[in-house]
Design a protein around this motif. Structure first.
Motif, PDB file in Angstrom:
ATOM      1  N   ILE A  62      22.862  42.244  27.484  1.00 43.85           N
ATOM      2  CA  ILE A  62      23.478  43.407  28.131  1.00 43.85           C
ATOM      3  C   ILE A  62      24.903  43.079  28.560  1.00 43.85           C
ATOM      4  CG2 ILE A  62      23.396  44.907  30.166  1.00 43.85           C
ATOM      5  CD1 ILE A  62      20.304  44.836  29.853  1.00 43.85           C
ATOM      6  N   LYS A  63      25.101  41.907  29.130  1.00 37.24           N
ATOM      7  CA  LYS A  63      26.438  41.501  29.569  1.00 37.24           C
ATOM      8  C   LYS A  63      27.408  41.498  28.391  1.00 37.24           C
ATOM      9  CE  LYS A  63      28.894  37.633  31.677  1.00 37.24           C
ATOM     10  NZ  LYS A  63      28.780  36.284  32.220  1.00 37.24           N
ATOM     11  N   VAL A  64      26.992  40.916  27.284  1.00 37.56           N
ATOM     12  CA  VAL A  64      27.856  40.836  26.104  1.00 37.56           C
ATOM     13  C   VAL A  64      28.095  42.221  25.508  1.00 37.56           C
ATOM     14  CG1 VAL A  64      27.960  39.953  23.735  1.00 37.56           C
ATOM     15  CG2 VAL A  64      27.290  38.443  25.606  1.00 37.56           C
ATOM     16  N   LEU A  65      27.054  43.040  25.441  1.00 34.10           N
ATOM     17  CA  LEU A  65      27.217  44.396  24.904  1.00 34.10           C
ATOM     18  C   LEU A  65      28.185  45.208  25.761  1.00 34.10           C
ATOM     19  CD1 LEU A  65      23.524  45.207  23.934  1.00 34.10           C
ATOM     20  CD2 LEU A  65      25.430  44.764  22.365  1.00 34.10           C
ATOM     21  N   ARG A  66      28.113  45.036  27.059  1.00 42.71           N
ATOM     22  CA  ARG A  66      29.042  45.742  27.956  1.00 42.71           C
ATOM     23  C   ARG A  66      30.474  45.301  27.707  1.00 42.71           C
ATOM     24  NH1 ARG A  66      25.583  45.558  33.614  1.00 42.71           N
ATOM     25  NH2 ARG A  66      24.299  47.393  33.135  1.00 42.71           N
ATOM     26  N   GLN A  67      30.672  44.001  27.481  1.00 45.01           N
ATOM     27  CA  GLN A  67      32.016  43.480  27.240  1.00 45.01           C
ATOM     28  C   GLN A  67      32.547  43.903  25.873  1.00 45.01           C
ATOM     29  OE1 GLN A  67      31.313  39.284  27.633  1.00 45.01           O
ATOM     30  NE2 GLN A  67      31.574  39.290  29.853  1.00 45.01           N
ATOM     31  N   ARG A  68      31.689  43.871  24.864  1.00 45.25           N
ATOM     32  CA  ARG A  68      32.146  44.072  23.485  1.00 45.25           C
ATOM     33  C   ARG A  68      32.063  45.514  22.999  1.00 45.25           C
ATOM     34  NH1 ARG A  68      29.573  38.699  20.534  1.00 45.25           N
ATOM     35  NH2 ARG A  68      30.504  37.206  21.971  1.00 45.25           N
ATOM     36  N   LEU A  69      31.116  46.288  23.537  1.00 47.62           N
ATOM     37  CA  LEU A  69      30.886  47.629  22.986  1.00 47.62           C
ATOM     38  C   LEU A  69      31.144  48.753  23.983  1.00 47.62           C
ATOM     39  CD1 LEU A  69      27.594  47.005  20.972  1.00 47.62           C
ATOM     40  CD2 LEU A  69      29.924  47.060  20.098  1.00 47.62           C
ATOM     41  N   ASP A  70      30.464  48.693  25.131  1.00 50.76           N
ATOM     42  CA  ASP A  70      30.514  49.828  26.051  1.00 50.76           C
ATOM     43  C   ASP A  70      30.067  49.377  27.436  1.00 50.76           C
ATOM     44  OD1 ASP A  70      30.167  52.184  27.488  1.00 50.76           O
ATOM     45  OD2 ASP A  70      28.984  53.171  25.936  1.00 50.76           O
ATOM     46  N   PRO A  71      30.924  49.519  28.436  1.00 46.37           N
ATOM     47  CA  PRO A  71      30.557  49.091  29.790  1.00 46.37           C
ATOM     48  C   PRO A  71      29.350  49.828  30.375  1.00 46.37           C
ATOM     49  CG  PRO A  71      32.896  49.669  29.672  1.00 46.37           C
ATOM     50  CD  PRO A  71      32.292  50.014  28.354  1.00 46.37           C
ATOM     51  N   ALA A  72      28.973  50.956  29.772  1.00 49.84           N
ATOM     52  CA  ALA A  72      27.858  51.750  30.303  1.00 49.84           C
ATOM     53  C   ALA A  72      26.491  51.310  29.763  1.00 49.84           C
ATOM     54  CB  ALA A  72      28.081  53.225  29.990  1.00 49.84           C
ATOM     55  N   ILE A  73      26.456  50.367  28.822  1.00 51.51           N
ATOM     56  CA  ILE A  73      25.174  49.938  28.246  1.00 51.51           C
ATOM     57  C   ILE A  73      24.326  49.268  29.318  1.00 51.51           C
ATOM     58  CG2 ILE A  73      24.116  48.272  26.662  1.00 51.51           C
ATOM     59  CD1 ILE A  73      26.301  48.952  24.665  1.00 51.51           C
ATOM     60  N   ASP A  74      23.055  49.662  29.337  1.00 46.92           N
ATOM     61  CA  ASP A  74      22.110  49.053  30.269  1.00 46.92           C
ATOM     62  C   ASP A  74      20.762  48.876  29.565  1.00 46.92           C
ATOM     63  OD1 ASP A  74      21.026  51.613  30.178  1.00 46.92           O
ATOM     64  OD2 ASP A  74      21.499  52.097  32.256  1.00 46.92           O
ATOM     65  N   SER A  75      19.790  48.348  30.288  1.00 46.53           N
ATOM     66  CA  SER A  75      18.487  48.096  29.674  1.00 46.53           C
ATOM     67  C   SER A  75      17.822  49.394  29.225  1.00 46.53           C
ATOM     68  CB  SER A  75      17.579  47.320  30.619  1.00 46.53           C
ATOM     69  OG  SER A  75      17.335  48.048  31.794  1.00 46.53           O
ATOM     70  N   ARG A  76      18.042  50.486  29.937  1.00 46.69           N
ATOM     71  CA  ARG A  76      17.443  51.771  29.523  1.00 46.69           C
ATOM     72  C   ARG A  76      17.942  52.173  28.133  1.00 46.69           C
ATOM     73  NH1 ARG A  76      18.771  53.003  34.897  1.00 46.69           N
ATOM     74  NH2 ARG A  76      20.545  54.165  34.134  1.00 46.69           N
ATOM     75  N   HIS A  77      19.220  51.974  27.891  1.00 43.76           N
ATOM     76  CA  HIS A  77      19.790  52.281  26.572  1.00 43.76           C
ATOM     77  C   HIS A  77      19.089  51.463  25.495  1.00 43.76           C
ATOM     78  CE1 HIS A  77      22.757  53.082  23.449  1.00 43.76           C
ATOM     79  NE2 HIS A  77      22.839  51.780  23.265  1.00 43.76           N
ATOM     80  N   LEU A  78      18.898  50.179  25.757  1.00 40.10           N
ATOM     81  CA  LEU A  78      18.258  49.300  24.768  1.00 40.10           C
ATOM     82  C   LEU A  78      16.797  49.675  24.555  1.00 40.10           C
ATOM     83  CD1 LEU A  78      19.814  45.837  25.651  1.00 40.10           C
ATOM     84  CD2 LEU A  78      20.648  47.593  24.081  1.00 40.10           C
ATOM     85  N   TYR A  79      16.103  50.047  25.618  1.00 37.79           N
ATOM     86  CA  TYR A  79      14.699  50.461  25.487  1.00 37.79           C
ATOM     87  C   TYR A  79      14.559  51.821  24.799  1.00 37.79           C
ATOM     88  CZ  TYR A  79      12.452  46.555  27.780  1.00 37.79           C
ATOM     89  OH  TYR A  79      11.967  45.304  28.070  1.00 37.79           O
ATOM     90  N   ARG A  80      15.595  52.658  24.850  1.00 37.96           N
ATOM     91  CA  ARG A  80      15.552  53.902  24.071  1.00 37.96           C
ATOM     92  C   ARG A  80      15.628  53.580  22.579  1.00 37.96           C
ATOM     93  NH1 ARG A  80      18.322  55.972  28.511  1.00 37.96           N
ATOM     94  NH2 ARG A  80      20.390  55.581  27.658  1.00 37.96           N
ATOM     95  N   LEU A  81      16.379  52.548  22.228  1.00 38.22           N
ATOM     96  CA  LEU A  81      16.489  52.144  20.822  1.00 38.22           C
ATOM     97  C   LEU A  81      15.213  51.446  20.360  1.00 38.22           C
ATOM     98  CD1 LEU A  81      20.124  50.687  20.837  1.00 38.22           C
ATOM     99  CD2 LEU A  81      19.374  52.918  19.962  1.00 38.22           C
ATOM    100  N   TYR A  82      14.714  50.559  21.191  1.00 41.45           N
ATOM    101  CA  TYR A  82      13.550  49.737  20.853  1.00 41.45           C
ATOM    102  C   TYR A  82      12.552  49.752  22.011  1.00 41.45           C
ATOM    103  CZ  TYR A  82      16.032  47.615  16.877  1.00 41.45           C
ATOM    104  OH  TYR A  82      16.678  47.389  15.687  1.00 41.45           O
ATOM    105  N   PRO A  83      11.731  50.790  22.110  1.00 45.18           N
ATOM    106  CA  PRO A  83      10.806  50.909  23.246  1.00 45.18           C
ATOM    107  C   PRO A  83       9.819  49.749  23.376  1.00 45.18           C
ATOM    108  CG  PRO A  83      10.907  52.972  22.008  1.00 45.18           C
ATOM    109  CD  PRO A  83      11.665  51.954  21.223  1.00 45.18           C
ATOM    110  N   ASP A  84       9.506  49.083  22.280  1.00 45.37           N
ATOM    111  CA  ASP A  84       8.510  48.009  22.332  1.00 45.37           C
ATOM    112  C   ASP A  84       9.115  46.624  22.515  1.00 45.37           C
ATOM    113  OD1 ASP A  84       6.419  49.804  22.079  1.00 45.37           O
ATOM    114  OD2 ASP A  84       6.440  49.696  19.894  1.00 45.37           O
ATOM    115  N   GLY A  85      10.369  46.539  22.906  1.00 43.11           N
ATOM    116  CA  GLY A  85      10.992  45.238  23.154  1.00 43.11           C
ATOM    117  C   GLY A  85      12.323  45.097  22.447  1.00 43.11           C
ATOM    118  N   PRO A  86      13.414  45.429  23.127  1.00 44.58           N
ATOM    119  CA  PRO A  86      14.730  45.425  22.487  1.00 44.58           C
ATOM    120  C   PRO A  86      15.162  44.080  21.921  1.00 44.58           C
ATOM    121  CG  PRO A  86      14.839  46.474  24.644  1.00 44.58           C
ATOM    122  CD  PRO A  86      13.473  45.904  24.497  1.00 44.58           C
TER     123      PRO A  86
END
Length: 103
Positions: A62-86
């Motif tokens: 999450i830290k790296v994704l915020r730095q490289r892609l979007d400061p708003a990325i959080d675990s909820r975003h990742l779980y929306r992509l991969y509900p069974d384990g991002p």
């Protein structure tokens, strides 16, 4: 459909076998349709693996994704992509070994 050489968890045994078509095939087995957000996550996990030699734990990812892609990325975003384990599924679809820190 190409026959893939995977371990007991469905992760590729040889990363050199990975390409985008293989990623899609692995995602199909998990009933995931890869979107641009999935591909960004897959590339980030691959980059982190190349930099550190290991799959990233969720907090570091999450830290790296915020730095490289979007400061708003959080675990909820990742779980929306991969509900069974991002981290586990993104690593799997990225052609990487099963993360040591995932069940």
């Amino acid at each position: 459909m190409k026959s893939l050489n995977t371990d007991q968890h469905g992760h590729l045994q040889n990363r050199q076998d990975w390409n985008q078509q293989v990623a899609q095939q692995l995602a199909d087995t998990d009933h995931i349709i890869l979107t641009d957000d999935h591909w960004a996550l897959i590339r980030a996990v691959q980059d982190l693996f190349d930099e550190t030699g290991d799959t990233p734990p969720m907090r570091l990812l999450i830290k790296v994704l915020r730095q490289r892609l979007d400061p708003a990325i959080d675990s909820r975003h990742l779980y929306r992509l991969y509900p069974d384990g991002p981290v586990r599924l993104a690593s799997k679809h990225a052609g990487l070994p099963k993360p040591k820190h995932c069940m």
